[in-house]
Structure formats: C-alpha cells, structure tokens
Scaffold this active site. Structure first.
Site, mmCIF file in Angstrom:
data_model
loop_
_atom_site.group_PDB
_atom_site.id
_atom_site.type_symbol
_atom_site.label_atom_id
_atom_site.label_comp_id
_atom_site.label_asym_id
_atom_site.label_seq_id
_atom_site.Cartn_x
_atom_site.Cartn_y
_atom_site.Cartn_z
ATOM 1 N N HIS A 166 7.115 8.476 5.211
ATOM 2 C CA HIS A 166 5.808 9.148 5.242
ATOM 3 C C HIS A 166 5.917 10.639 4.932
ATOM 4 O O HIS A 166 4.954 11.382 5.086
ATOM 5 C CB HIS A 166 5.070 8.966 6.596
ATOM 6 C CG HIS A 166 4.620 7.562 6.835
ATOM 7 N ND1 HIS A 166 3.592 7.248 7.690
ATOM 8 C CD2 HIS A 166 5.047 6.390 6.307
ATOM 9 C CE1 HIS A 166 3.420 5.918 7.704
ATOM 10 N NE2 HIS A 166 4.302 5.394 6.866
ATOM 11 N N GLU A 209 -0.850 -2.489 5.008
ATOM 12 C CA GLU A 209 0.052 -2.463 6.173
ATOM 13 C C GLU A 209 -0.156 -1.193 6.967
ATOM 14 O O GLU A 209 -0.139 -1.210 8.197
ATOM 15 C CB GLU A 209 1.515 -2.581 5.716
ATOM 16 C CG GLU A 209 2.517 -2.736 6.860
ATOM 17 C CD GLU A 209 2.843 -1.425 7.561
ATOM 18 O OE1 GLU A 209 3.041 -1.429 8.799
ATOM 19 O OE2 GLU A 209 2.891 -0.378 6.909
ATOM 20 N N ASP A 254 0.782 -1.237 0.000
ATOM 21 C CA ASP A 254 0.000 0.000 0.000
ATOM 22 C C ASP A 254 0.816 1.291 0.000
ATOM 23 O O ASP A 254 1.914 1.357 0.532
ATOM 24 C CB ASP A 254 -1.019 0.029 1.156
ATOM 25 C CG ASP A 254 -0.441 -0.349 2.515
ATOM 26 O OD1 ASP A 254 0.631 -0.993 2.560
ATOM 27 O OD2 ASP A 254 -1.070 0.000 3.536
HETATM 28 ZN ZN LIG Z 1 4.511 3.392 6.685
HETATM 29 ZN ZN LIG Z 2 6.040 0.809 5.724
#
Ligand SMILES: [Zn+2]
Ligand SMILES: [Zn+2]
Length: 442
Positions: A411, A167, A100
């Site tokens: 992220h 995940e 993902d």
């Molecule tokens: Zn992550």
């Molecule tokens: Zn990750």
C-alpha cells in the site's frame, strides 16, 4: 507483512543469489513462460482499476482463460470471473487471485508505472496503483492456469480458477459467494491463493497454519454532549471530555479484559469534534479499527466498546436521550482468515521439497485482513490456505538489513516488488499444489 527469522534469512538470501537454475521441468517451463507472463504483468500494472471497477482487467484475463480451454463465466459478484476446467473424476480445487488496485498516485518511477486517474466513490480524483501487488497475483494465476492446462494428462479432477474483485474494500469474496460461486459452479474441497509480501525477500514462501489474518471491524462512536459557551462549562456536557475518557478507557479493553495469549487490537484512528476555541460542541466522533482472531474475542471487544462508551456517558451525567451511538460497520467487516492447519502443513512440506527448506518459512499471523477468509467461512469443511510470497528485491533486502533502513510496505506508492520472482514462485507453488491434490490415481 511478514516477519521471518533474520539470521536464517540472511544466510538463505545468499543461497538464493548463488543458486543455480534448478533442473525441474515445472520450474523450467515457468521460466520459459516468464517473458510472456511479464508482458501481462506490465500491462496489468500500467492499467490498474479501483475496487469493483475491474472491467478491463477481468475482460483481458477472461480472454486468456477461454483461450486455454476453460469454461469461463464473467460478471460473477460484480466483475468476478470464474473459469472451470473439468478433467475427469477427482477433487475440486479452487485457485483465487484478486484484481483491484488502490487509490494512490504511483511513485515507483518504473517505466511501466501507472498514470491512471479515476474518481473514488466519494467523488474525489485520485491516481490508481497496484500497490498491494494484486497484479502479481493475477499474473501468477495465468502462469498457473497455463501450466495446469499443459499438464492435463497428469491430473484428474475439477479446476476452478477465480478472479475476485474488490478485495481492498472487503466486498468481493462475499459478492461472488452471494452470486452463487458455490452453487452455480463446482464447489471446491480445496481453496488456495498467494499474496505478495513486502517484508520478505523475493521468492521466499511464508505460511501460517491456523489463524493467519485477523477479523477486521470498523466501529463509529458518536459521543453526544450538550454544547454551549467555553467560558461556562458547568452549563454544558462536554463531549470532548467524554470522548477523551472513552479513548482512555478503551485502552484497558485489550490490556485488562482479553487473555494476554490472545492477540487483539483496538485503535482509535480518528477523533473529531468542535470548530472554535470558545464553543463546547454538542458531539464528538470517534472512528475505530478493531482486530481479533476468534469470533468470541471479537464479540468481547465489540460488546466492551459499547459498554465503555455507555459507561463514560453515564459517569458524565448525560441524560438518557444523549447516550453515545456505537455503530459496528457490518458492511466493512472482514472475517479472520484461517489456514486449515494440517492441510497448510502438508502444502508447506510440498513447497519445502520443491524450493528447499531455506526458502519456505513458517511466519507469524498478522493483524491485517483478507476477504479470502470467506471462501472457507462459507463452508468450514473446505480446506483452505493463503501463503505469502516475498517480493523485496534481494539486493534491496540485504542493503536495508545492513544499513537498518526501512523498505516500502504494501500500500506504499513506492512498492515495486521483484515481480518475476513473485510470479514465478507463486505460479510454481500453486501448480505444484494443484497437481499434488489432483494427482492421477491419488
Ligand atoms: Zn491491500
Ligand atoms: Zn492485497
């Protein structure tokens, strides 16, 4: 994610820059395959999908696995893919990659940057980006599959290669297990995966025997009060004051009740109450993230949160029917990841032999979470290891160290790993590990 020893790293980074091409058949084979792997990588990177919606990604890689001769089953636990190759007697080894992307607008400026837009579950429009590097994991997974198929004569056993959805939401591993991952398919003795790391130079391997990642709990506290006019507080029970006391008292949970040698975190990430200057509201909402390693410490923290919330409400004189409601969000729980210590050290020794001691570094556990943990939690006799592969381009890493600047984290919309190094290192490490575990006559 990683904190590696600074001095050793600087020296080692220089070595990597100067290192000549190794004369090793596996290293060479992966290098030769890199142009093809990078095509897959760029395509995956440009076409990320949100958690649970990895339809295109799964279909693309299922085709690749079938072409390699695996027996492939799709739609396991949602969009999950299980590719099995039986190759004689021997152990069953499972290798996992997650699929993902994240709801972020990519800002890397890469020529193959994602322009994908999607709707979140909440119905908001968002960009989508592989900002956690799961595209490097999947590409490394393909590289590993190709090498193991090419070396089928060298190993004996059952290879289970899985692609896991969702995940980031902590749902995917659980969904695959609940959909029969260990009953419909050969159950592994060994489980392996790697994750890219935004705190280490590209091509470095980090490993943590024992606990490597934390239990992650989300807790909601609804603090009830008795609302009224801001000028007449004595006629109310002010939930903002009660919630503030709860936030203050929660700070003592880790500092006074948990063994200082046992890491734990209680963070209040959201505090919302009221809407006007002169109105005392009738409730306040707190959102917490709670981190720990052991089940016992987790229980202590969650019980302590309930006790403190209740205690502060009693202290404030709230009536029985206005006690706070504490909700532990079991649907969002990710259990801590435990790397089987002896197995992890054995694999690390194998990696040191292959990559050199400078490139393989023991790292500290972190308080982040990974639902990779569930593959071992489902049966604790399984030997399991997730390791880190550094992704920061070496020149950027050295420059940031020299100038003391910060690098983008996982992220971040700016996270652009040196994908070639991550993929090559990840694939080489996973292939070497699987070959070792399923060695013929071994
Ligand atoms: Zn992550
Ligand atoms: Zn990750």
């Amino acid at each position: 994610m990683l904190k590696l020893k600074q001095a050793a790293l600087a020296a080692a980074a220089t070595i990597i820059l100067a290192a000549p091409a190794q004369a090793d058949p596996l290293t060479d084979a992966i290098q030769a395959d890199l142009p093809s792997l990078m095509e897959i990588y760029r395509d995956l990177h440009a076409n990320p999908e949100l958690s649970g919606e990895e339809v295109r990604t799964a279909a693309k890689l299922a085709v690749e696995a079938r072409r390699l001769g695996f027996e492939v089953t799709e739609k396991v636990g949602g969009t999950g893919v299980v590719a099995v190759m039986k190759n004689g007697a021997g152990p069953t080894v499972m290798i996992r990659a997650d699929m993902d992307g994240l709801p972020l607008v990519e800002k890397t400026g890469l020529p193959f940057a994602s322009k994908v837009m999607a709707k979140t579950r909440e119905g908001n429009d968002t960009g989508v980006m592989h900002a956690c590097g799961h595209d490097t994991h999947m590409t490394g997974w393909v590289g590993t599959a190709r090498q193991l198929v090419a070396r089928k004569a060298d190993w004996s056993g059952t290879l289970v290669m899985i692609l896991q959805p969702a995940e980031e939401t902590g749902e995917g591993a659980k969904a695959m297990l609940e959909d029969g991952l260990y009953t419909r398919f050969p159950k592994p003795e060994y489980v392996l995966a790697f994750h890219d790391a935004a705190g280490a130079p590209a091509g470095y391997i980090g490993y943590a025997p024992g606990y490597a990642l934390a239990n992650v709990d989300s807790v909601d506290i609804e603090v009830k009060g008795v609302g009224g006019h801001g000028a007449y507080p004595h006629t109310t029970k002010d939930p903002i004051v009660v919630a503030s006391r709860i936030v203050g008292a929660l700070q003592t949970l880790v500092s006074r009740e948990i063994d200082p040698q046992d890491p734990a975190v209680v963070t209040v990430g959201s505090f919302q109450a009221g809407f006007k200057h002169n109105i005392i509201p009738d409730k306040a909402n707190l959102l917490l993230t709670v981190r720990s390693y052991s089940d016992e410490t987790r229980a202590k923290l969650l019980d302590g949160i309930k006790r403190i919330a209740q205690g502060e409400a009693v202290t404030a004189g709230l009536p029985e029917d206005r006690m706070p409601v504490v909700r532990v969000r079991d649907d969002e729980f990710t259990p801590s990841t435990y790397n089987s210590p002896e197995f992890t050290k054995k694999m690390a020794a194998l990696f040191e032999q292959r990559f050199g001691k400078d490139r393989v570094v023991q790292s500290k556990p972190v308080m982040g979470g990974e639902d990779f943990s569930r593959f071992r939690r489902a049966d604790e006799s399984i030997k399991s290891m997730i390791f880190w592969v550094g992704g920061v381009p070496i020149d950027q890493y050295l420059a940031a160290k020299k100038e003391g600047t910060k690098l983008p984290s996982l992220h971040s919309p700016l996270w652009a790993p040196d994908a070639e190094k991550v993929v090559a290192t990840g694939a080489e490490a996973l292939t070497a590990a699987a070959l070792h575990l399923m060695k013929k006559g071994g």
